[in-house]
Design a protein around this motif. Structure first.
Motif, short mmCIF file in Angstrom:
data_model
loop_
_atom_site.label_atom_id
_atom_site.label_comp_id
_atom_site.label_asym_id
_atom_site.label_seq_id
_atom_site.Cartn_x
_atom_site.Cartn_y
_atom_site.Cartn_z
N ALA A 265 -10.62 12.94 3.87
CA ALA A 265 -9.75 13.56 4.88
C ALA A 265 -10.55 13.96 6.11
CB ALA A 265 -9.02 14.76 4.29
N ALA A 266 -11.74 14.53 5.89
CA ALA A 266 -12.57 14.97 7.00
C ALA A 266 -13.04 13.81 7.88
CB ALA A 266 -13.79 15.74 6.47
N HIS A 267 -13.14 12.62 7.31
CA HIS A 267 -13.61 11.45 8.06
C HIS A 267 -12.49 10.50 8.44
CE1 HIS A 267 -17.47 12.91 6.51
NE2 HIS A 267 -17.97 12.33 7.58
N GLY A 268 -11.24 10.88 8.18
CA GLY A 268 -10.11 10.06 8.58
C GLY A 268 -9.99 8.74 7.85
N VAL A 269 -10.48 8.69 6.60
CA VAL A 269 -10.42 7.46 5.81
C VAL A 269 -9.08 7.40 5.08
CG1 VAL A 269 -11.49 6.12 3.95
CG2 VAL A 269 -12.92 7.47 5.49
N ALA A 270 -8.35 6.30 5.28
CA ALA A 270 -7.08 6.10 4.57
C ALA A 270 -7.38 5.51 3.20
CB ALA A 270 -6.18 5.16 5.36
N VAL A 271 -7.01 6.23 2.14
CA VAL A 271 -7.28 5.80 0.78
C VAL A 271 -5.97 5.37 0.12
CG1 VAL A 271 -8.25 6.44 -1.46
CG2 VAL A 271 -9.25 7.38 0.64
N HIS A 272 -5.90 4.10 -0.28
CA HIS A 272 -4.71 3.53 -0.90
C HIS A 272 -5.04 3.24 -2.37
CE1 HIS A 272 -3.54 2.82 3.29
NE2 HIS A 272 -4.72 2.25 3.43
N ILE A 273 -4.43 3.98 -3.27
CA ILE A 273 -4.67 3.82 -4.70
C ILE A 273 -3.38 3.30 -5.33
CG2 ILE A 273 -5.21 4.99 -6.87
CD1 ILE A 273 -6.94 6.92 -5.23
N TYR A 274 -3.47 2.14 -5.98
CA TYR A 274 -2.29 1.48 -6.55
C TYR A 274 -2.32 1.50 -8.07
CZ TYR A 274 -1.43 -0.28 -1.87
OH TYR A 274 -1.17 -0.36 -0.52
N ARG A 275 -1.13 1.70 -8.65
CA ARG A 275 -0.94 1.60 -10.09
C ARG A 275 0.24 0.67 -10.36
NH1 ARG A 275 1.72 5.71 -14.37
NH2 ARG A 275 0.96 4.71 -16.29
N ASN A 276 -0.01 -0.40 -11.05
CA ASN A 276 1.03 -1.37 -11.37
C ASN A 276 1.75 -0.97 -12.66
OD1 ASN A 276 2.54 -3.80 -11.22
ND2 ASN A 276 1.16 -4.73 -12.70
N GLY A 277 3.08 -0.88 -12.58
CA GLY A 277 3.89 -0.60 -13.77
C GLY A 277 3.43 0.63 -14.52
#
Length: 197
Positions: free
Chosen positions: A140-152
């Motif tokens: 958050a402090a470095h403005g990094v977009a974190v996308h974590i996916y879980r299938n089903g």
């Protein structure tokens, strides 16, 4: 007019899939940590050998200044290739599947610590890496977009489960339809993730 093509989550999932079959640029094929580079992205394959399984099972914790309380096996695996990774031009995106997603998260955190943060992390089906909120705050402090996916109903993003307050550094994005109505490993396979996206 720009020649830049915008990538989608599916594109990055396909990159994570290629990381399993492309010879690693960083690390050895039989090691717990290895990576490929494509364009502005560094991608890590997941568990597919004994060394990876040993890293997965080493669920002790290690406290690292600036990183917080981490999964010891993944931290050790990442440290084994951190030197060569630091010689690469800083990527815009880190990508991985399964154990590789854990390594993509740790690489992104190391880039933040080096003041060379990536723009995004695409973590497909990662196990939990952190036992506190330090990584989330760092991103958050470095403005990094974190996308974590879980299938089903993939079980892997739910582990480890015991002894510590294990957590992901960002909310989990549900995708796909479950193969079974209970947590399972069938939904974990990268080809199922790509299909779900």
């Amino acid at each position: 007019m720009s020649n830049i093509v915008s990538k989608t989550a599916r594109d990055y999932a396909q990159l994570a899939q290629r990381a399993y079959t492309t010879p690693p640029l960083i690390g050895a094929e039989a090691s717990a940590a290895r990576a490929i580079v494509e364009g502005n992205a560094v991608a890590f394959p997941g568990t597919n050998n004994v060394a990876c399984w040993l890293a997965d099972l080493d669920a002790a914790t290690v406290n690292e200044p600036g990183y917080g309380t981490l999964h010891a096996g993944y931290r050790r695996a990442f440290c084994s290739i951190q030197g060569p990774l630091s010689l690469l031009p800083p990527p815009d995106v880190t990508v991985g599947h399964s154990e590789g997603a854990a390594l993509a998260i740790l690489f992104a955190a190391a880039l933040c610590q080096a003041r060379r943060p990536p723009k995004e992390v695409y973590a497909f089906e990662p196990p939990r890496v952190s036992a506190d909120g330090t990584l989330a705050a760092l991103f958050a402090a470095h403005g990094v977009a974190v996308h974590i996916y879980r299938n089903g109903e993939d079980v892997v993003p739910l582990v480890p489960r015991v002894l510590h307050a294990w957590q992901h550094p960002a909310p989990v994005i549900p995708i796909g339809k479950a193969s079974l109505p209970v947590p399972n490993v069938e939904d974990h396979f990268i080809n199922h993730v790509v299909a779900a996206l």
